[in-house]
Design an enzyme around this catalytic site. Structure first.
Site, mmCIF file in Angstrom:
data_model
loop_
_atom_site.group_PDB
_atom_site.id
_atom_site.type_symbol
_atom_site.label_atom_id
_atom_site.label_comp_id
_atom_site.label_asym_id
_atom_site.label_seq_id
_atom_site.Cartn_x
_atom_site.Cartn_y
_atom_site.Cartn_z
ATOM 1 C CG MET A 26 41.437 45.116 33.727
ATOM 2 S SD MET A 26 40.766 43.460 33.621
ATOM 3 C CE MET A 26 42.097 42.504 34.286
ATOM 4 N N GLY A 27 42.650 48.682 36.863
ATOM 5 C CA GLY A 27 42.857 49.248 38.195
ATOM 6 C C GLY A 27 43.926 48.530 38.999
ATOM 7 C CE1 TYR A 28 45.073 46.643 45.294
ATOM 8 C CE2 TYR A 28 47.011 45.554 44.399
ATOM 9 C CZ TYR A 28 46.257 45.957 45.470
ATOM 10 O OH TYR A 28 46.699 45.692 46.748
ATOM 11 C CG LEU A 29 45.949 52.323 38.615
ATOM 12 C CD1 LEU A 29 45.766 53.828 38.450
ATOM 13 C CD2 LEU A 29 45.800 51.613 37.283
ATOM 14 C CG HIS A 33 48.617 50.100 35.542
ATOM 15 N ND1 HIS A 33 48.650 49.362 36.707
ATOM 16 C CD2 HIS A 33 47.969 49.342 34.632
ATOM 17 C CE1 HIS A 33 48.035 48.211 36.509
ATOM 18 N NE2 HIS A 33 47.616 48.169 35.260
ATOM 19 C CD GLN A 57 40.134 41.448 30.378
ATOM 20 O OE1 GLN A 57 39.657 42.430 29.843
ATOM 21 N NE2 GLN A 57 41.435 41.346 30.640
ATOM 22 C CB SER A 181 51.568 41.450 37.332
ATOM 23 O OG SER A 181 50.281 40.865 37.369
ATOM 24 C CB SER A 182 47.039 43.991 39.370
ATOM 25 O OG SER A 182 47.176 45.192 38.633
HETATM 26 O O1 PAF Z 1 45.535 44.779 30.266
HETATM 27 C C1 PAF Z 1 44.488 45.020 30.903
HETATM 28 O O2 PAF Z 1 44.495 45.564 32.002
HETATM 29 C C2 PAF Z 1 43.148 44.605 30.302
HETATM 30 O O3 PAF Z 1 43.235 43.418 29.597
HETATM 31 C C3 PAF Z 1 42.516 45.720 29.427
HETATM 32 C C4 PAF Z 1 43.359 46.014 28.202
HETATM 33 C C5 PAF Z 1 42.330 46.980 30.240
HETATM 34 C C6 PAF Z 1 41.137 45.262 28.924
HETATM 35 O O4 PAF Z 1 40.276 44.971 29.980
#
Ligand code: PAF
Length: 277
Positions: A26-29, A33, A57, A181-182
């Site tokens: 979901m970015g903001y790496l 990641h 989600q 965690s982001s």
């Molecule tokens: O873990 C995440 O960043 C998210 O839940 C995912 C797996 C990219 C799904 O949106």
């Protein structure tokens, strides 16, 4: 590095890629990641990363609106890692107005995060299935920090016979144990100073387990005691569960998943350790 915004373009780019590893994000790496990206690069010919803050989600009172985003920075990091394809769809591309599908996985989604965040794993399973169908990766990489998510995705792949190998890689931590965690970016300096109590609590359970304790409630109590010493923290749950079914255990035989979710102000953090003899 090719940055792709539409499903059609992604399918076309994928067609020429052969063996492909996908890191869905979901970015903001952060380094967590990037550790997945590096692993994907060593294991496959080509590497794709998706960046999509998936609205389905998030619950109505969760942090979708303030979820951190910095696409230019993310793209710079991925370019430096030598990623081949980055898929960055917008919400309308993933969920057109007549979108009606929803993948519900039973059992493992009903406990822990699923009990506190109704609908969360249906959102995750649906978007991950879409990403797998669009990108058609050979392998997909997820972090152990979201342990329940990994169990749900493995179940999704198995139950629906999706032709993807799911790889779950170790949690990356700060020097003081806080899992990357982001959402750590939400913490005030005070909260950040308190946050390593989560890892200390999990480590207390791990140490008790290593010392021979097999009573699951005693292990949960060891975790609660550490968190209780942090007045800013509120426990959502503390769990010692079967690592596959995620059902709470009375006694640990073999392996178990020790996990917890806590709130620090308005920020909710999760973490886990596998207890293994
Ligand atoms: O873990 C995440 O960043 C998210 O839940 C995912 C797996 C990219 C799904 O949106």
């Amino acid at each position: 590095m090719k940055v792709i915004h539409t499903v059609a373009e992604m399918r076309a780019a994928r067609a020429g890629a052969g063996d492909l590893g996908l890191v869905p994000t979901m970015g903001y790496l952060h380094e967590g990641h990037l550790s997945l990206v590096r692993r994907a690069k060593t294991e496959g010919a080509a590497t794709a990363v998706s960046i999509f803050v998936n609205p389905t989600q998030f619950g109505p009172n969760e942090d979708l609106g303030r979820y951190p985003r910095d696409l230019p920075r993310d793209l710079g990091l991925l370019e430096a890692e030598g990623v081949d394809l980055v898929f960055v769809p917008d919400a309308a591309e993933m969920y057109p107005p007549d979108f009606d599908a929803r993948i519900e996985i039973g059992g493992v989604t009903e406990v822990l995060e699923g009990a506190v965040r109704p609908g969360h794993f249906a959102g995750v399973a649906t978007v991950v299935a879409k990403l797998f169908n669009i990108v058609q990766p050979t392998r997909a990489y997820f972090g152990q920090k979201d342990a329940q998510q990994s169990v749900v995705i493995r179940k999704l792949v198995r139950d629906l016979d999706l032709p993807v190998e799911v790889i779950v890689a170790p949690t990356v931590r700060e020097a003081d144990g806080l899992a990357l965690s982001s959402r750590n970016s939400y913490l005030t300096p005070d909260q950040r100073a308190a946050a390593p109590a989560i890892y200390r609590a999990l480590s207390a359970a791990r140490d008790r387990f290593a010392g021979g304790e097999r009573d699951a409630e005693a292990l949960r109590e060891a975790m609660r005691a550490v968190i209780a010493a942090e007045p800013q923290m509120r426990i959502d749950y503390v769990s010692v569960a079967d690592a596959q079914t995620l059902r709470e255990l009375a006694a640990v035989q073999g392996q178990a998943l020790a996990s917890m979710a806590v709130r620090l102000g308005t920020t909710r953090l999760i973490d886990n350790l596998v207890l293994s003899a």
